[in-house]
Write an enzyme that holds these catalytic residues in place. Structure first.
Site, PDB file in Angstrom:
ATOM      1  N   LYS A  14     -24.614 -24.776  80.139  1.00 39.78           N
ATOM      2  CA  LYS A  14     -24.849 -25.943  80.991  1.00 39.78           C
ATOM      3  C   LYS A  14     -23.631 -26.075  81.843  1.00 39.78           C
ATOM      4  O   LYS A  14     -23.645 -26.244  82.967  1.00 39.78           O
ATOM      5  CB  LYS A  14     -24.816 -27.450  80.377  1.00 39.78           C
ATOM      6  CG  LYS A  14     -26.082 -27.359  79.261  1.00 39.78           C
ATOM      7  CD  LYS A  14     -26.082 -28.719  78.679  1.00 39.78           C
ATOM      8  CE  LYS A  14     -24.837 -28.980  77.633  1.00 39.78           C
ATOM      9  NZ  LYS A  14     -24.861 -28.371  76.490  1.00 39.78           N
ATOM     10  N   ARG A  90     -26.692 -37.872  75.089  1.00 38.22           N
ATOM     11  CA  ARG A  90     -27.091 -37.125  73.991  1.00 38.22           C
ATOM     12  C   ARG A  90     -27.808 -37.988  72.942  1.00 38.22           C
ATOM     13  O   ARG A  90     -27.913 -37.264  71.975  1.00 38.22           O
ATOM     14  CB  ARG A  90     -25.536 -36.938  73.309  1.00 38.22           C
ATOM     15  CG  ARG A  90     -25.095 -35.279  73.477  1.00 38.22           C
ATOM     16  CD  ARG A  90     -23.888 -35.179  72.947  1.00 38.22           C
ATOM     17  NE  ARG A  90     -23.452 -33.734  72.769  1.00 38.22           N
ATOM     18  CZ  ARG A  90     -22.748 -33.076  73.490  1.00 38.22           C
ATOM     19  NH1 ARG A  90     -22.617 -33.437  74.834  1.00 38.22           N
ATOM     20  NH2 ARG A  90     -22.371 -31.825  73.093  1.00 38.22           N
ATOM     21  N   ARG A 129     -17.171 -17.665  73.268  1.00 36.90           N
ATOM     22  CA  ARG A 129     -16.048 -18.545  74.004  1.00 36.90           C
ATOM     23  C   ARG A 129     -15.028 -19.040  73.304  1.00 36.90           C
ATOM     24  O   ARG A 129     -13.777 -19.124  74.133  1.00 36.90           O
ATOM     25  CB  ARG A 129     -16.996 -19.562  74.447  1.00 36.90           C
ATOM     26  CG  ARG A 129     -16.282 -20.663  75.273  1.00 36.90           C
ATOM     27  CD  ARG A 129     -17.585 -21.667  75.820  1.00 36.90           C
ATOM     28  NE  ARG A 129     -17.586 -22.682  74.793  1.00 36.90           N
ATOM     29  CZ  ARG A 129     -18.685 -23.688  74.846  1.00 36.90           C
ATOM     30  NH1 ARG A 129     -19.238 -23.835  76.114  1.00 36.90           N
ATOM     31  NH2 ARG A 129     -18.905 -24.312  73.728  1.00 36.90           N
ATOM     32  N   ARG A 135     -10.665 -24.130  72.405  1.00 34.70           N
ATOM     33  CA  ARG A 135     -11.277 -25.372  71.813  1.00 34.70           C
ATOM     34  C   ARG A 135     -11.495 -25.145  70.231  1.00 34.70           C
ATOM     35  O   ARG A 135     -12.139 -24.095  69.887  1.00 34.70           O
ATOM     36  CB  ARG A 135     -12.696 -25.705  72.543  1.00 34.70           C
ATOM     37  CG  ARG A 135     -12.804 -26.148  73.690  1.00 34.70           C
ATOM     38  CD  ARG A 135     -14.108 -26.071  74.350  1.00 34.70           C
ATOM     39  NE  ARG A 135     -15.025 -27.014  73.581  1.00 34.70           N
ATOM     40  CZ  ARG A 135     -16.461 -27.231  73.857  1.00 34.70           C
ATOM     41  NH1 ARG A 135     -16.738 -26.928  75.177  1.00 34.70           N
ATOM     42  NH2 ARG A 135     -16.990 -27.916  73.037  1.00 34.70           N
ATOM     43  N   ARG A 147     -22.627 -29.033  65.284  1.00 27.82           N
ATOM     44  CA  ARG A 147     -22.896 -29.419  66.574  1.00 27.82           C
ATOM     45  C   ARG A 147     -24.354 -29.075  66.735  1.00 27.82           C
ATOM     46  O   ARG A 147     -25.171 -30.160  67.573  1.00 27.82           O
ATOM     47  CB  ARG A 147     -22.110 -28.748  67.609  1.00 27.82           C
ATOM     48  CG  ARG A 147     -20.733 -29.249  67.478  1.00 27.82           C
ATOM     49  CD  ARG A 147     -19.550 -28.198  68.219  1.00 27.82           C
ATOM     50  NE  ARG A 147     -19.838 -28.112  69.771  1.00 27.82           N
ATOM     51  CZ  ARG A 147     -19.341 -26.871  70.227  1.00 27.82           C
ATOM     52  NH1 ARG A 147     -18.436 -26.150  69.784  1.00 27.82           N
ATOM     53  NH2 ARG A 147     -19.506 -27.129  71.694  1.00 27.82           N
TER      54      ARG A 147
END
Ligand code: C5P
Ligand code: MG
Length: 191
Positions: A14, A90, A129, A135, A147
């Site tokens: 996204k 969400r 990533r 993160r 998640r």
């Protein structure tokens, strides 16, 4: 206005696609995840509160993120041609609140564009990533799994909400960045 929701599980691309879409369609990219992370970095009370949820892969309460979106809309609606919402809504409650906020501003969601990517692929992408994103929630298999589970349990209801009003388009999300971008452009240009 052209108001798009970029939808899909964590790691579906996204953010990557939003940057390319902004360049082409001159929309304002609103990523609630990025906003929460910058609050966290700045050490604000909101950021400290959000950290508890982010580090478990849970969702920050609806009223908090809806408040953030409301203030973003207030600040920017007169300046832009439209918005790309990334990582929001969400939950169904967030989707209903967004519809209301846009309605107050005499506008609405144009379309939800949903990136279709399998769980195995998103987990692999997020771990990759995580090597560079800094993160904490990209570096822990358990958080990543949670998640994805939260996405299935709470966020897929958002897809349902917009399918009911024929504003939902699924896009194959496992091709190259350029292939996915091409498919997104085709979907937008036929709106
Ligand atoms: O959207 P992104 O994957 O960057 O979000 C990272 C984390 O931020 C989520 O796992 C969640 O803890 C939190 N978040 C949230 N509600 C949103 C956006 C992000 O709770 N609308
Ligand atoms: Mg993102």
């Amino acid at each position: 206005m052209l108001n798009l929701i970029l939808f899909g599980p964590p790691g579906s691309g996204k953010g990557t696609q939003a940057i390319k879409l902004v360049e082409k369609y001159h929309l304002l990219h609103i990523s609630t995840g990025d906003l929460l992370r910058s609050e966290l970095k700045a050490g604000t009370p909101l950021g400290l509160e959000a950290k508890k949820y982010i580090n478990k892969g849970e969702l920050v309460p609806d009223e908090v993120v809806i408040g953030m979106i409301s203030s973003q809309l207030d600040q920017n609606i007169d300046k832009v041609k439209g918005f790309i919402f990334d990582g929001f809504p969400r939950t169904r409650a967030q989707a209903e609140a967004l519809d209301k906020l846009l309605d107050f501003k005499n506008t609405s969601i144009s379309q939800v564009l949903a990136l279709d990517v399998s769980e195995d692929e998103v987990v692999a992408r997020i771990l990759n990533r995580g090597k560079t994103s800094g993160r904490s929630d990209d570096n822990d298999q358990e958080i990543i799994k949670n998640r994805f589970q939260v996405y299935l349990n709470e966020t897929t209801a958002v897809a349902e909400h917009y399918r009911e009003v024929n504003k939902f388009t699924a896009i194959p999300g496992e091709g190259s960045i350029d292939e996915v971008f091409e498919a997104l452009q085709n979907a937008i240009d036929t709106l």
